[in-house]
Enzyme design. Structure first.
Site, short mmCIF file in Angstrom:
data_model
loop_
_atom_site.label_atom_id
_atom_site.label_comp_id
_atom_site.label_asym_id
_atom_site.label_seq_id
_atom_site.Cartn_x
_atom_site.Cartn_y
_atom_site.Cartn_z
N ASP A 198 -30.93 7.10 13.06
CA ASP A 198 -29.55 6.86 12.64
C ASP A 198 -28.83 5.92 13.61
O ASP A 198 -28.70 6.22 14.81
CB ASP A 198 -28.84 8.24 12.59
CG ASP A 198 -27.53 8.20 11.86
OD1 ASP A 198 -27.03 7.10 11.55
OD2 ASP A 198 -26.98 9.29 11.61
N GLY A 246 -27.06 1.01 4.81
CA GLY A 246 -27.24 -0.13 3.91
C GLY A 246 -26.81 -1.46 4.49
O GLY A 246 -26.72 -2.46 3.77
N ASP A 280 -22.05 7.92 4.21
CA ASP A 280 -22.41 9.32 3.92
C ASP A 280 -21.84 9.83 2.59
O ASP A 280 -20.68 9.60 2.25
CB ASP A 280 -21.87 10.23 5.02
CG ASP A 280 -22.59 10.01 6.34
OD1 ASP A 280 -23.37 9.03 6.45
OD2 ASP A 280 -22.37 10.81 7.27
C1 GLA Z 1 -24.50 10.11 10.19
C2 GLA Z 1 -25.54 10.18 9.06
C3 GLA Z 1 -25.53 11.57 8.47
C4 GLA Z 1 -25.83 12.60 9.55
C5 GLA Z 1 -24.85 12.45 10.71
C6 GLA Z 1 -25.26 13.30 11.90
O1 GLA Z 1 -23.20 10.24 9.71
O2 GLA Z 1 -25.29 9.21 8.09
O3 GLA Z 1 -26.46 11.68 7.41
O4 GLA Z 1 -27.15 12.40 10.00
O5 GLA Z 1 -24.76 11.11 11.16
O6 GLA Z 1 -24.42 13.12 13.00
#
Ligand code: GLA
Length: 379
Positions: A142, A181, A202
């Protein structure tokens, strides 16, 4: 010449490996949507138990994925440790494997994860090896604080670093890119070892978020999905309470049509019957997991009414009639609009679990507000 052949050979091998790892969209569970920072090793064990007892495992959900907030500090040698919520990660992985399931973990290319825990920055090889030693099968990676140490245009190289580290780790691990993306990730993710990549920011447990991501943000991405490499419109919210059962059925149908990863995001230990019926609908799961690996595309958009089609390996067609509006609508799937040749075709309703017989030219049906009728049409 020899080195070019070797390079082509290694690229083909890498692609085969990637395809083997996620030949159909990954299915499982992820801790974030329901538990956020409250996830613990004990809950992960109980979820693994419930994956088996609820029938989720038998339905194909195999990955138990720990998201952010498992991370502790690094030791003197730089080895990442778990924090006090998680005991020994190898023991936990053994437990999950003992249930016939696989286990996933989470990190960031930045110094810190999105929840401000330790990331893999400058420890990529070391972390990949450690994950392999623990027995990890899946990594979600991430972007988060990587934005503070890299330029956005460096993303492909930054993700390749971990893609290579995973390949060198000696253990096959699904590589899930999470960078919302940006930088047209679908163009380059497969070439750096990515098996799936988030296409948006998200998901939230409400209709507007789910429907915008699922219907509007995936259009024109269908050509990028296929065995080993998938668009990821984010994890499921089914069963978390923010949408109606009708809306959750639409969520499940849309993700299956999109050949999206099916990562349940609810508390599997306590599912009501409606949630189970949605997550465990094997006829809908079969559309998601179809071996051809084609992502649906939209063929009709008429105000709130949308029809999406997904070609299947045996020559059938999955057809979903969605009503995004506030009132029920009469909808018809016309064979001509769907580019279906011939007039009479066998139709099966995948939520009613009923054969509708051989239907001539067009299938007309009432679709409830925010609802779906999902069909398998045999050509
Ligand atoms: C980001 C990701 C989420 C999750 C959080 C965790 O927002 O997009 O899916 O993994 O971090 O902190």
């Amino acid at each position: 010449m020899g080195s070019r052949i070797a390079l082509i050979g290694s690229l083909l091998a890498a692609n085969c490996l990637a395809a083997d790892l996620a030949s159909t969209p990954p299915m499982g569970w992820n801790s974030w949507n329901k538990f956020h920072g409250n996830i613990t090793g004990q809950i992960v064990r109980e979820i693994a138990d419930a994956m088996v007892s609820s029938g989720m495992k038998d339905a194909g959900y195999v990955y138990v994925n720990i998201d952010d907030t498992w991370e502790g500090q690094r030791d003197a040698e730089g080895n990442i440790q778990t924090n006090e919520k998680f005991g020994d990660m190898k023991t936990l992985a053994d437990y999950v494997h003992g249930k016939g399931l696989k286990i996933g973990i989470y990190s960031s290319p930045g110094p810190q994860t999105c929840a401000k825990f330790e990331g893999s920055y400058q420890h990529e090889e070391q972390d990949a090896k450690r994950f392999a030693a623990w027995g990890i099968d899946y990594l979600k990676y991430d972007w988060c604080s990587a934005r503070d140490v890299y330029k956005q245009t460096e993303m492909p190289a930054v993700y390749k670093k971990m893609g290579d580290a995973l390949k060198n780790s000696g253990r096959p691990m699904v590589f899930s890119l999470c960078q919302y993306g940006l930088e047209k990730v679908w163009d380059w993710a497969p070439s750096i070892g990515g098996n799936l990549w988030r296409t948006t920011s998200d998901i939230q447990d409400e209709w507007k978020s789910m429907s915008t991501i699922g219907f509007d943000k995936q259009v024109n991405l269908e050509s990028y999905a296929g065995p080993g490499h998938w668009n990821d419109p984010d994890m499921l919210e089914i069963g978390n309470g923010g949408m109606s059962d009708v809306e959750y059925r639409t969520h499940m149908s849309l993700w299956a049509m999109l050949a999206a990863p099916l990562l349940a995001g609810n508390d599997i230990r306590n599912m009501d019957d409606a949630t189970k019926a949605i997550l465990l609908n094997k006829e809908v799961i079969a559309i998601d997991q179809d071996a051809l690996g084609r992502q649906a595309h939209r063929v009709v958009k008429d105000g709130p009414k949308e029809i999406w089609v997904k070609p299947l390996a045996n020559g059938d067609l999955a057809v979903a009639l969605f009503n995004r509006g506030y009132t029920a609508e009469l909808m018809s799937a016309n064979w001509v609009d769907l580019e279906i040749k011939g007039s009479r075709h066998k139709v099966r309703d995948l939520w009613a679990h009923v054969d509708r017989g051989r239907v001539s030219d067009s299938y007309a049906v009432q679709v409830s507000s925010h609802g779906v009728i999902m069909l398998r049409v045999t050509l």
